[in-house]
Motif scaffolding. Structure first.
Motif, short mmCIF file in Angstrom:
data_model
loop_
_atom_site.label_atom_id
_atom_site.label_comp_id
_atom_site.label_asym_id
_atom_site.label_seq_id
_atom_site.Cartn_x
_atom_site.Cartn_y
_atom_site.Cartn_z
N ALA A 246 34.21 28.42 39.37
CA ALA A 246 34.06 29.63 38.56
C ALA A 246 32.92 29.46 37.57
O ALA A 246 32.80 28.43 36.91
CB ALA A 246 35.37 29.93 37.84
N ARG A 247 32.12 30.49 37.48
CA ARG A 247 31.01 30.49 36.53
C ARG A 247 31.46 31.11 35.21
O ARG A 247 32.51 31.76 35.14
CB ARG A 247 29.85 31.31 37.11
N ASN B 120 35.80 36.41 36.63
CA ASN B 120 37.22 36.56 36.92
C ASN B 120 37.37 36.59 38.44
O ASN B 120 36.37 36.46 39.17
CB ASN B 120 37.80 37.81 36.25
N ALA B 121 38.58 36.75 38.94
CA ALA B 121 38.81 36.71 40.39
C ALA B 121 38.05 37.82 41.13
O ALA B 121 37.59 37.63 42.25
CB ALA B 121 40.30 36.80 40.70
N PHE B 122 37.87 38.98 40.48
CA PHE B 122 37.13 40.07 41.10
C PHE B 122 35.66 39.69 41.30
O PHE B 122 35.07 39.95 42.34
CB PHE B 122 37.24 41.35 40.25
N SER C 57 38.54 38.50 49.63
CA SER C 57 39.33 39.48 48.88
C SER C 57 39.94 38.84 47.63
O SER C 57 40.18 37.63 47.59
CB SER C 57 40.43 40.05 49.76
N VAL C 58 40.21 39.67 46.65
CA VAL C 58 40.89 39.20 45.44
C VAL C 58 42.28 38.70 45.82
O VAL C 58 42.75 37.68 45.29
CB VAL C 58 40.99 40.33 44.39
N GLU C 59 42.93 39.38 46.77
CA GLU C 59 44.26 38.96 47.22
C GLU C 59 44.21 37.55 47.78
O GLU C 59 45.10 36.73 47.53
CB GLU C 59 44.81 39.92 48.29
N ASN C 60 43.16 37.23 48.52
CA ASN C 60 42.99 35.89 49.08
C ASN C 60 42.89 34.86 47.97
O ASN C 60 43.53 33.81 48.02
CB ASN C 60 41.72 35.88 49.96
N SER D 186 47.90 33.50 37.26
CA SER D 186 48.93 34.50 36.98
C SER D 186 48.36 35.91 37.06
O SER D 186 49.06 36.84 37.42
CB SER D 186 49.57 34.25 35.61
N THR D 187 47.09 36.07 36.71
CA THR D 187 46.40 37.36 36.85
C THR D 187 44.98 37.08 37.33
O THR D 187 44.49 35.95 37.22
CB THR D 187 46.31 38.11 35.49
N PRO D 188 44.28 38.10 37.82
CA PRO D 188 42.89 37.90 38.24
C PRO D 188 41.97 37.50 37.09
O PRO D 188 40.85 37.05 37.31
CB PRO D 188 42.49 39.26 38.81
N PHE D 189 42.44 37.66 35.85
CA PHE D 189 41.62 37.35 34.68
C PHE D 189 41.94 35.98 34.09
O PHE D 189 41.42 35.62 33.04
CB PHE D 189 41.79 38.46 33.64
#
Length: 168
Positions: A127-128, A132-134, A143-146, A154-157
């Motif tokens: 991660a840079r 965030n995951a998006f 995908s974000v789901e992946n 716990s969250t994409p953030f």
């Protein structure tokens, strides 16, 4: 990193993992007496291995892996070396030693070459700053789901700079 297939994470990595990659080539003789060699196909990668499940849950693990085998559909396979691919579980064999409370097992996975949309040279990224995951999903073409399924966010953030983010 532990070996994973679909929703199953091996409690301990198999003792032996063998990865077999191969390709087919053809030979065409030439008038000069030499031959032209050409690659005609890349065969699916075959991963075999063996290990031991210890304790009371060993049989539960074996039954779940048999269930995955019988479903006969491919899924994400992540090896301890962070090499990942879409694969089928094609063989699973186990033997229980009741005196030692352990189960020896062996397996075979075969790469699902038909599912390849693109060749990905990596199975993870770092991660840079500010991502965030998006952002990672967009940058890496997944995908974000992946990302959420293959990591413990716990969250994409929840992603932090420098995190090793699994993509498969």
């Amino acid at each position: 990193m532990k070996m994973k297939f679909k929703g199953f994470e091996f409690p301990t990595n198999p003792a032996v993992i063998e990865v077999n990659s191969s390709s087919n080539i053809s030979f065409s003789p030439m008038l000069s007496g030499k031959s032209v060699v050409k690659s005609t196909a890349i065969n699916p990668t075959v991963i075999t291995g063996s290990g031991v499940f210890y304790g009371e849950r060993g049989e539960e693990y074996c039954l779940y892996l048999q269930h995955l085998l019988r479903k006969n559909c491919s899924g994400a396979l992540m090896l301890p070396s962070a090499v990942g691919m879409e694969a089928y579980l094609t063989k699973f064999k186990y033997k229980k030693d009741t005196n030692k409370n352990q189960i020896s097992y062996s397996f075979e996975f075969v790469e699902n070459c038909g599912s390849k949309k693109e060749t990905r040279k990596f199975c993870f990224t770092y991660a840079r700053a500010g991502e965030n995951a998006f952002d990672i999903a967009n940058r890496c073409g997944v995908s974000v789901e992946n990302i959420m399924e293959n990591n413990e966010y716990s969250t994409p953030f929840s992603v932090r700079e420098g995190d090793k983010v699994m993509l498969l």
